[in-house]
Motif scaffolding. Sequence first.
Motif, PDB file in Angstrom:
ATOM      1  N   GLU A  62      -6.614   2.062 -18.122  1.00 38.42           N
ATOM      2  CA  GLU A  62      -7.372   1.004 -17.453  1.00 38.42           C
ATOM      3  C   GLU A  62      -7.669  -0.156 -18.401  1.00 38.42           C
ATOM      4  O   GLU A  62      -7.566  -1.328 -18.021  1.00 38.42           O
ATOM      5  CB  GLU A  62      -8.686   1.567 -16.914  1.00 38.42           C
ATOM      6  N   ALA A  63      -8.036   0.137 -19.637  1.00 38.34           N
ATOM      7  CA  ALA A  63      -8.364  -0.923 -20.597  1.00 38.34           C
ATOM      8  C   ALA A  63      -7.142  -1.786 -20.897  1.00 38.34           C
ATOM      9  O   ALA A  63      -7.244  -3.011 -21.021  1.00 38.34           O
ATOM     10  CB  ALA A  63      -8.922  -0.309 -21.882  1.00 38.34           C
ATOM     11  N   SER A  64      -5.970  -1.153 -21.015  1.00 38.01           N
ATOM     12  CA  SER A  64      -4.746  -1.913 -21.278  1.00 38.01           C
ATOM     13  C   SER A  64      -4.399  -2.807 -20.092  1.00 38.01           C
ATOM     14  O   SER A  64      -3.950  -3.948 -20.268  1.00 38.01           O
ATOM     15  CB  SER A  64      -3.573  -0.961 -21.558  1.00 38.01           C
ATOM     16  N   LEU A  65      -4.611  -2.312 -18.887  1.00 40.40           N
ATOM     17  CA  LEU A  65      -4.346  -3.128 -17.699  1.00 40.40           C
ATOM     18  C   LEU A  65      -5.196  -4.395 -17.702  1.00 40.40           C
ATOM     19  O   LEU A  65      -4.701  -5.502 -17.430  1.00 40.40           O
ATOM     20  CB  LEU A  65      -4.614  -2.314 -16.420  1.00 40.40           C
ATOM     21  N   ILE A  66      -6.465  -4.245 -18.011  1.00 40.32           N
ATOM     22  CA  ILE A  66      -7.366  -5.389 -18.043  1.00 40.32           C
ATOM     23  C   ILE A  66      -6.939  -6.362 -19.137  1.00 40.32           C
ATOM     24  O   ILE A  66      -6.902  -7.580 -18.936  1.00 40.32           O
ATOM     25  CB  ILE A  66      -8.814  -4.927 -18.260  1.00 40.32           C
ATOM     26  N   GLN A  67      -6.571  -5.829 -20.292  1.00 42.66           N
ATOM     27  CA  GLN A  67      -6.141  -6.668 -21.406  1.00 42.66           C
ATOM     28  C   GLN A  67      -4.883  -7.465 -21.036  1.00 42.66           C
ATOM     29  O   GLN A  67      -4.708  -8.620 -21.464  1.00 42.66           O
ATOM     30  CB  GLN A  67      -5.851  -5.803 -22.622  1.00 42.66           C
ATOM     31  N   LEU A  71       0.848  -1.184   0.000  1.00 34.47           N
ATOM     32  CA  LEU A  71       0.000   0.000   0.000  1.00 34.47           C
ATOM     33  C   LEU A  71       0.889   1.240   0.000  1.00 34.47           C
ATOM     34  O   LEU A  71       1.825   1.348   0.786  1.00 34.47           O
ATOM     35  CB  LEU A  71      -0.906  -0.003   1.230  1.00 34.47           C
ATOM     36  N   HIS A  72       0.602   2.198  -0.879  1.00 33.90           N
ATOM     37  CA  HIS A  72       1.465   3.360  -1.005  1.00 33.90           C
ATOM     38  C   HIS A  72       0.641   4.582  -1.384  1.00 33.90           C
ATOM     39  O   HIS A  72      -0.519   4.484  -1.766  1.00 33.90           O
ATOM     40  CB  HIS A  72       2.536   3.104  -2.076  1.00 33.90           C
ATOM     41  N   ARG A  73       1.275   5.738  -1.273  1.00 33.88           N
ATOM     42  CA  ARG A  73       0.607   6.997  -1.574  1.00 33.88           C
ATOM     43  C   ARG A  73       1.161   7.667  -2.823  1.00 33.88           C
ATOM     44  O   ARG A  73       0.779   8.781  -3.152  1.00 33.88           O
ATOM     45  CB  ARG A  73       0.765   7.959  -0.385  1.00 33.88           C
ATOM     46  N   ARG A  74       2.092   7.014  -3.486  1.00 34.16           N
ATOM     47  CA  ARG A  74       2.762   7.633  -4.628  1.00 34.16           C
ATOM     48  C   ARG A  74       2.087   7.234  -5.935  1.00 34.16           C
ATOM     49  O   ARG A  74       1.637   6.107  -6.102  1.00 34.16           O
ATOM     50  CB  ARG A  74       4.232   7.204  -4.687  1.00 34.16           C
ATOM     51  N   GLY A  75       2.061   8.185  -6.878  1.00 33.61           N
ATOM     52  CA  GLY A  75       1.669   7.867  -8.250  1.00 33.61           C
ATOM     53  C   GLY A  75       0.178   7.970  -8.503  1.00 33.61           C
ATOM     54  O   GLY A  75      -0.638   7.552  -7.691  1.00 33.61           O
ATOM     55  N   GLY A  76      -0.161   8.533  -9.662  1.00 31.37           N
ATOM     56  CA  GLY A  76      -1.556   8.664 -10.040  1.00 31.37           C
ATOM     57  C   GLY A  76      -1.925   7.801 -11.220  1.00 31.37           C
ATOM     58  O   GLY A  76      -3.005   7.954 -11.792  1.00 31.37           O
ATOM     59  N   ARG A  77      -1.010   6.905 -11.621  1.00 36.63           N
ATOM     60  CA  ARG A  77      -1.282   6.053 -12.785  1.00 36.63           C
ATOM     61  C   ARG A  77      -2.340   5.005 -12.463  1.00 36.63           C
ATOM     62  O   ARG A  77      -2.580   4.674 -11.308  1.00 36.63           O
ATOM     63  CB  ARG A  77       0.002   5.356 -13.234  1.00 36.63           C
ATOM     64  N   ALA A  78      -2.945   4.486 -13.503  1.00 40.73           N
ATOM     65  CA  ALA A  78      -3.950   3.437 -13.321  1.00 40.73           C
ATOM     66  C   ALA A  78      -3.338   2.233 -12.623  1.00 40.73           C
ATOM     67  O   ALA A  78      -3.992   1.576 -11.795  1.00 40.73           O
ATOM     68  CB  ALA A  78      -4.527   3.029 -14.674  1.00 40.73           C
ATOM     69  N   LEU A  79      -2.062   1.919 -12.923  1.00 42.45           N
ATOM     70  CA  LEU A  79      -1.412   0.788 -12.274  1.00 42.45           C
ATOM     71  C   LEU A  79      -1.298   1.013 -10.773  1.00 42.45           C
ATOM     72  O   LEU A  79      -1.527   0.091  -9.980  1.00 42.45           O
ATOM     73  CB  LEU A  79      -0.028   0.552 -12.884  1.00 42.45           C
ATOM     74  N   SER A  80      -0.954   2.214 -10.345  1.00 44.16           N
ATOM     75  CA  SER A  80      -0.852   2.510  -8.917  1.00 44.16           C
ATOM     76  C   SER A  80      -2.206   2.333  -8.219  1.00 44.16           C
ATOM     77  O   SER A  80      -2.287   1.779  -7.123  1.00 44.16           O
ATOM     78  CB  SER A  80      -0.331   3.933  -8.707  1.00 44.16           C
ATOM     79  N   HIS A  81      -3.258   2.804  -8.875  1.00 36.14           N
ATOM     80  CA  HIS A  81      -4.602   2.633  -8.304  1.00 36.14           C
ATOM     81  C   HIS A  81      -4.953   1.147  -8.214  1.00 36.14           C
ATOM     82  O   HIS A  81      -5.560   0.702  -7.228  1.00 36.14           O
ATOM     83  CB  HIS A  81      -5.634   3.377  -9.151  1.00 36.14           C
ATOM     84  N   TYR A  82      -4.580   0.391  -9.237  1.00 37.64           N
ATOM     85  CA  TYR A  82      -4.843  -1.048  -9.220  1.00 37.64           C
ATOM     86  C   TYR A  82      -4.122  -1.723  -8.067  1.00 37.64           C
ATOM     87  O   TYR A  82      -4.704  -2.561  -7.356  1.00 37.64           O
ATOM     88  CB  TYR A  82      -4.405  -1.675 -10.545  1.00 37.64           C
ATOM     89  N   LEU A  83      -2.850  -1.374  -7.838  1.00 35.97           N
ATOM     90  CA  LEU A  83      -2.075  -2.006  -6.764  1.00 35.97           C
ATOM     91  C   LEU A  83      -2.712  -1.732  -5.401  1.00 35.97           C
ATOM     92  O   LEU A  83      -2.860  -2.641  -4.579  1.00 35.97           O
ATOM     93  CB  LEU A  83      -0.627  -1.489  -6.788  1.00 35.97           C
ATOM     94  N   VAL A 111       6.039  -2.658 -27.886  1.00 30.35           N
ATOM     95  CA  VAL A 111       5.629  -1.387 -27.295  1.00 30.35           C
ATOM     96  C   VAL A 111       4.109  -1.283 -27.269  1.00 30.35           C
ATOM     97  O   VAL A 111       3.450  -1.491 -28.284  1.00 30.35           O
ATOM     98  CB  VAL A 111       6.220  -0.198 -28.086  1.00 30.35           C
ATOM     99  N   LYS A 112       3.570  -1.009 -26.083  1.00 30.93           N
ATOM    100  CA  LYS A 112       2.148  -0.661 -25.936  1.00 30.93           C
ATOM    101  C   LYS A 112       2.142   0.656 -25.167  1.00 30.93           C
ATOM    102  O   LYS A 112       2.339   0.681 -23.949  1.00 30.93           O
ATOM    103  CB  LYS A 112       1.383  -1.748 -25.178  1.00 30.93           C
ATOM    104  N   LYS A 113       1.951   1.750 -25.879  1.00 30.76           N
ATOM    105  CA  LYS A 113       2.159   3.074 -25.312  1.00 30.76           C
ATOM    106  C   LYS A 113       1.273   3.316 -24.086  1.00 30.76           C
ATOM    107  O   LYS A 113       0.067   3.093 -24.122  1.00 30.76           O
ATOM    108  CB  LYS A 113       1.929   4.156 -26.370  1.00 30.76           C
ATOM    109  N   SER A 114       1.948   3.759 -23.005  1.00 31.76           N
ATOM    110  CA  SER A 114       1.273   4.173 -21.764  1.00 31.76           C
ATOM    111  C   SER A 114       0.339   3.110 -21.210  1.00 31.76           C
ATOM    112  O   SER A 114      -0.721   3.416 -20.662  1.00 31.76           O
ATOM    113  CB  SER A 114       0.489   5.483 -22.004  1.00 31.76           C
ATOM    114  N   TRP A 115       0.740   1.832 -21.304  1.00 29.74           N
ATOM    115  CA  TRP A 115      -0.150   0.765 -20.827  1.00 29.74           C
ATOM    116  C   TRP A 115      -0.456   0.898 -19.331  1.00 29.74           C
ATOM    117  O   TRP A 115      -1.557   0.567 -18.893  1.00 29.74           O
ATOM    118  CB  TRP A 115       0.453  -0.614 -21.128  1.00 29.74           C
ATOM    119  N   SER A 116       0.502   1.381 -18.529  1.00 29.73           N
ATOM    120  CA  SER A 116       0.296   1.445 -17.078  1.00 29.73           C
ATOM    121  C   SER A 116      -0.642   2.570 -16.662  1.00 29.73           C
ATOM    122  O   SER A 116      -1.077   2.626 -15.509  1.00 29.73           O
ATOM    123  CB  SER A 116       1.635   1.607 -16.356  1.00 29.73           C
TER     124      SER A 116
END
Length: 297
Positions: free
Chosen positions: A287-292, A65-77, A279-284
């Motif tokens: 949200e759709a790329s994360l699910i894929q 659990l962390h407070r850093r980052g606003g990426r979809a991956l951070s929210h997923y973690l 290369v999959k640009k900005s996958w992290s």
Amino acid sequence: MSTGRRVGYAALVGRPNVGKSTLLNRLLGQKLAITSHKPQTTRHRIVGIKTCDAGQILYVDTPGLHRRGGRALSHYLNRTARTALADVDVIVFVVQALQWTDEDAAVLAAARETRQPVILAVNKIDLVVPRERLLPYIATLDQQGPFAAVVPVSAQTGSNCAALEQEVLGRLPQGVDLYPADQLSDRPERFFIAELLREQITRRYHEELPYAVTVELESFEHGASGVTIGAVIWVERDNQRRILIGKGGEALKAAASAARQEMIRFLDCPVHLDVWVKVKKSWSSDEASLIQLGYTD
């Protein structure tokens, strides 16, 4: 009818890089979760199954659990870690000896919201010299309590891990085993194979590259001569692809070779591994790329 056996779920929670995955591997007596010195190596909820004479403990390893980052991956973690707390019988709150941060406090607050017993595991005591320095630190942590138990451990050396397991086991409900005695996880083989390749990338590359990488298996086939695996390493930019491959492809060859050796040990059979970098640009951040790519709760 009571079986006398203790069976239930124990979540390992803590901020990034306190050694939760190393502790899981130590408690299981076998490498299951990948590890590195970089924070946020763990990205998925992993259940490690420990069957013993007294019962069956289902250890749930979670992202830090962390407070850093606003990426979809951070929210997923963060979402994955918090969701894992919802349906467990006991929580093992892992902290690093002699350290306490705002993120530690936030993890403890999330654990207390569940109203389940919280065992405090003070990890990395092997790094504390002299050992007496632990006493005032633990006394300070007691003020954050009450805890169901406080157990100083070293996941690296195994010191006191048996005592921690007994504390967990004693707080599980009575029941019957949920998995066969020889099963080690609820995840399939191919999940761990992909993780072993990502582990080598995380350990070998610096800066932000490991956080821009994910691994997807395109093929995983058992045959008479072993297992044939085709893996894609996804990055977010063309320059990351060049760094990952290295001059003449040597960097990628070294990482893939090390991962292949780990796969041979894990599967206990010969392995043929083919690896591609795409290369999959900005996958992290998508949200759709994360699910894929398999990042689902």
